[in-house]
Structure formats: C-alpha cells, structure tokens
Design an enzyme around this catalytic site. Sequence first.
Site, short mmCIF file in Angstrom:
data_model
loop_
_atom_site.label_atom_id
_atom_site.label_comp_id
_atom_site.label_asym_id
_atom_site.label_seq_id
_atom_site.Cartn_x
_atom_site.Cartn_y
_atom_site.Cartn_z
N GLN A 24 0.80 -1.22 0.00
CA GLN A 24 0.00 0.00 0.00
C GLN A 24 0.84 1.28 0.00
O GLN A 24 0.32 2.35 -0.29
CB GLN A 24 -0.95 -0.01 1.19
CG GLN A 24 -2.04 -1.07 1.07
CD GLN A 24 -2.92 -1.15 2.30
OE1 GLN A 24 -2.58 -1.86 3.24
NE2 GLN A 24 -4.00 -0.42 2.32
N ASN A 160 -1.58 -10.70 8.36
CA ASN A 160 -2.56 -9.66 8.59
C ASN A 160 -3.94 -10.13 8.14
O ASN A 160 -4.12 -10.58 7.01
CB ASN A 160 -2.17 -8.41 7.77
CG ASN A 160 -3.17 -7.28 7.95
OD1 ASN A 160 -3.21 -6.65 9.00
ND2 ASN A 160 -3.99 -7.03 6.94
N GLU A 161 -4.90 -10.01 9.03
CA GLU A 161 -6.31 -10.30 8.73
C GLU A 161 -6.51 -11.60 7.96
O GLU A 161 -7.04 -11.59 6.83
CB GLU A 161 -6.94 -9.12 7.99
CG GLU A 161 -6.99 -7.87 8.84
CD GLU A 161 -7.84 -6.75 8.24
OE1 GLU A 161 -8.17 -6.82 7.04
OE2 GLU A 161 -8.17 -5.81 8.98
C1 BGC Z 1 -6.19 -3.80 6.13
C2 BGC Z 1 -5.58 -2.59 5.48
C3 BGC Z 1 -6.65 -1.72 4.90
C4 BGC Z 1 -7.54 -1.24 6.03
C5 BGC Z 1 -8.68 -0.33 5.57
C6 BGC Z 1 -7.49 -3.54 6.81
O1 BGC Z 1 -8.44 -4.39 6.22
O2 BGC Z 1 -5.28 -4.48 6.93
O3 BGC Z 1 -4.68 -3.05 4.51
O4 BGC Z 1 -6.13 -0.64 4.19
O5 BGC Z 1 -8.09 -2.32 6.71
O6 BGC Z 1 -9.50 -0.98 4.66
#
Ligand code: BGC
Length: 398
Positions: A24, A160-161
């Site tokens: 990002q 992440n997530e």
């Molecule tokens: C993610 C980010 C994303 C943010 C806002 C999360 O889902 O880890 O990469 O930019 O939320 O959408």
Amino acid sequence: MFACAPGLPLPDGFLFGASTSAHQTEGGNTNSDWWQLEQHGAVAEPSGDAADSYHRWPVDIDLLAELGFTDYRFSIEWARIEPAPGCFSRAALAHYRRIVEYARERGMRPMVTLHHFTLPRWFAERGGWSAPDAVDRFARYVAATAPVIATDVEHVCTINEPNMVAALLPRVTAGGERPTGTGLPLPDPGLTRTLVEAHRAAVAAVRAISPTIRTGWSVASQGCQAVPGAEEVTAAYRHPREDVFLEAARQDDWIGVQAYTRTRIGPAGPLPVPEGAERTLTGWECYPDALGEALRHTAEVVGEVPIIVTENGIATADDRSRIAYTHRALDGLAEALADDLDIRGYFHWSALDTYEWGSFRPTFGLIAVEPETFLRVPKPSARWLGRIARSRTLPSAR
Ligand code: BGC
C-alpha cells in the site's frame, strides 16, 4: 476542541504508533500477485508508485518520531525477499533491516508484519495457499527473514487479517473486486485451516529465530451486533468469519484487533447500514465505538492473551472527522483499560494516505501524500494523536 487531560495514563511499555503495509505504500511491487491483478484490470486503479515509501521510508519514520509516536508497524514484502522459489534477495533483506535499525535510531519500536495480503507471483501461480506445500514455503520464507527481525524487533505479526484473506482472496483472484454488499462472504474452510497452520508454522519459525520476539496475528473485527432475537444467528455468523481466527491465537504472545465499523445482524443475516447513518469514504458506517466493542469481544474469546490494537481509523477527506472518530475510539480503549482488559498497544491506520486495494480515494492517513511529488504533509490529526502518544495519557471525554 478536545481536552487531552485529565485522562487515563497509559500502562508502562504501551505501544503507541501508526501502521502501514508494504504494497500500500512502497510502490512498484511488480513481483507480487496484486500487481498482476492490477495490470489485468481486476481493480479500478493500480498501485503504481503508491507513496514511494520503498525509497522514502526514512522520511516516514522521521515524521512519525517527530510527531511523538513511539512505535511503527510496517510489513515486509515476501515477493521482494523471495522473488523466485528458494531464491532469497540479500538486498531486499538488507533494505528491511535498515528500516528496523533506523526506526530504533529514531527511538521507535518496529512491529514487523510478515504477510499483509500480497503474495509472490510465483507462489500464487503455483496455487497460492491451496498448493500442497504452501505452509512449508511460507515457513521457509519466515525463517529467511532472520536478518531483518532477529534483533531489535519485539513484536512480529505473522499474517494480517487472515479472516479477510480466507473470505476475499478466492473472489479477488477470480477477477472480482471486493464485494460491496452487506457483511463479509463466508471464508473458505480449507483456506481457513491452511492459514491457521501457516500461522502456527510461522510462530514456530519466529521463535526459532529469537525466543524473545512476541508473536501474534491480527484479526479483522466484524463488529457483529445482534438485533434483539438474533443472538444465535449472530454467533453462527461470527464464528467462521472471526472467532475461529481468534481461537487460533490462544497460545500466542498477543492478538491484534483491527476495528473500523460494525455489522448489525438480524434474524436473516447482516442488515444494511442504517438509513441516514454517516458513512466513510469506504462506504462503511462511521462507527467509532467499534473499537471498544471489538476489544471486549476479543478478550472474551482469547482469554488471557494480551491484546494490541494493530489497526483502527477512518477513511475521510475531512480531518476533523478523523479526530472526532479517533477520539471516540480512544474513549472505548480507555474504558476497556479501566476495566482491566490486558491491552498493550494502539496503532492507528494509517500513518500515510495509502493505496486502498484498488483505489487511492479512501484516505485513512494521518499524513497526506502529494500524488505528484510524494511530499508528506502531516494533517492536524497527526499532531493531535502524536501529542497523545507523547503525553502517555489517553484523553477521556465520557
Ligand atoms: C487492512 C488494510 C486496509 C484497512 C482499511 C485492513 O483491512 O489491513 O490493509 O487498508 O483495513 O481498509
């Protein structure tokens, strides 16, 4: 506008920072699966140079340190570190090592995420997480990150997530965009199992690198709220989309909470955003209480595992709304701390205006990035939150 004192003093060692991710912000992540998707028009806008943080990372760290933050969460890019199977780039590892060392020099503690949505192209082309040796390949990559994380890094986030990955990856790679409908699609059960296995393997690999690193993963809170009578439906909806990933963290050193909004659930499933409710630039309901609620739900599921807020923020072009949203979210955090929840840190999403997975329009950043020159301009919210970080005291408005 908002009084910052008297407030709640933060516990010793509390992490207070801002988050970014490699794809990002870095720009030119050409060897990743996302770059490929972008080139094939699977999303509205490609990431291009993003915020050019691959070159400008010292400026980002300088700014965050000067603003008062003590912690920086960023991700390292598997596609750069292992551009071809088994071929590890010493230059890429040295690049990320310099970021760790520089953050330390500037008095900031780095939290390193090993995998934030993007995969090496070669890994995706061999079937991604569905390939029979996917977990071993991931573990081998994690072991190879030793030069980056072996010293000076206290916290590592493996994935992440994972719940968003399990729910959305099959759709995104099928050429579709993120669904805009209500609620999160049902995560793929096979992918869920593989990600949990990959996490366990990564935790073991990190502990082998250094037993002093505290390892966990970050789960996207769904902010599920049952309307009266829909409690069972809500629990059944939430379990595969969130709780199964929280349960997998019960042996970890910490669990990451990422909270933005809520999903109201009725007897027939998720309900649309209430009519007239304020929405953010992502279309989500502006709902700052999501953070306090997510912290409480997470603590109920994980038990004694310490919690770190690894993401919380709002996509808005109006920085006053960012301050108001974050102020209220921090109230929820302060209340949870006052109720003795074991919360060890808060990272705002995001340090910078970044590429929001298909578009630059939803701006989450504390720091604006001028698209032509990449000039960084801290917003008033950055100064406001930095002052809170420096004061080591949470404001309390309620
Ligand atoms: C993610 C980010 C994303 C943010 C806002 C999360 O889902 O880890 O990469 O930019 O939320 O959408």
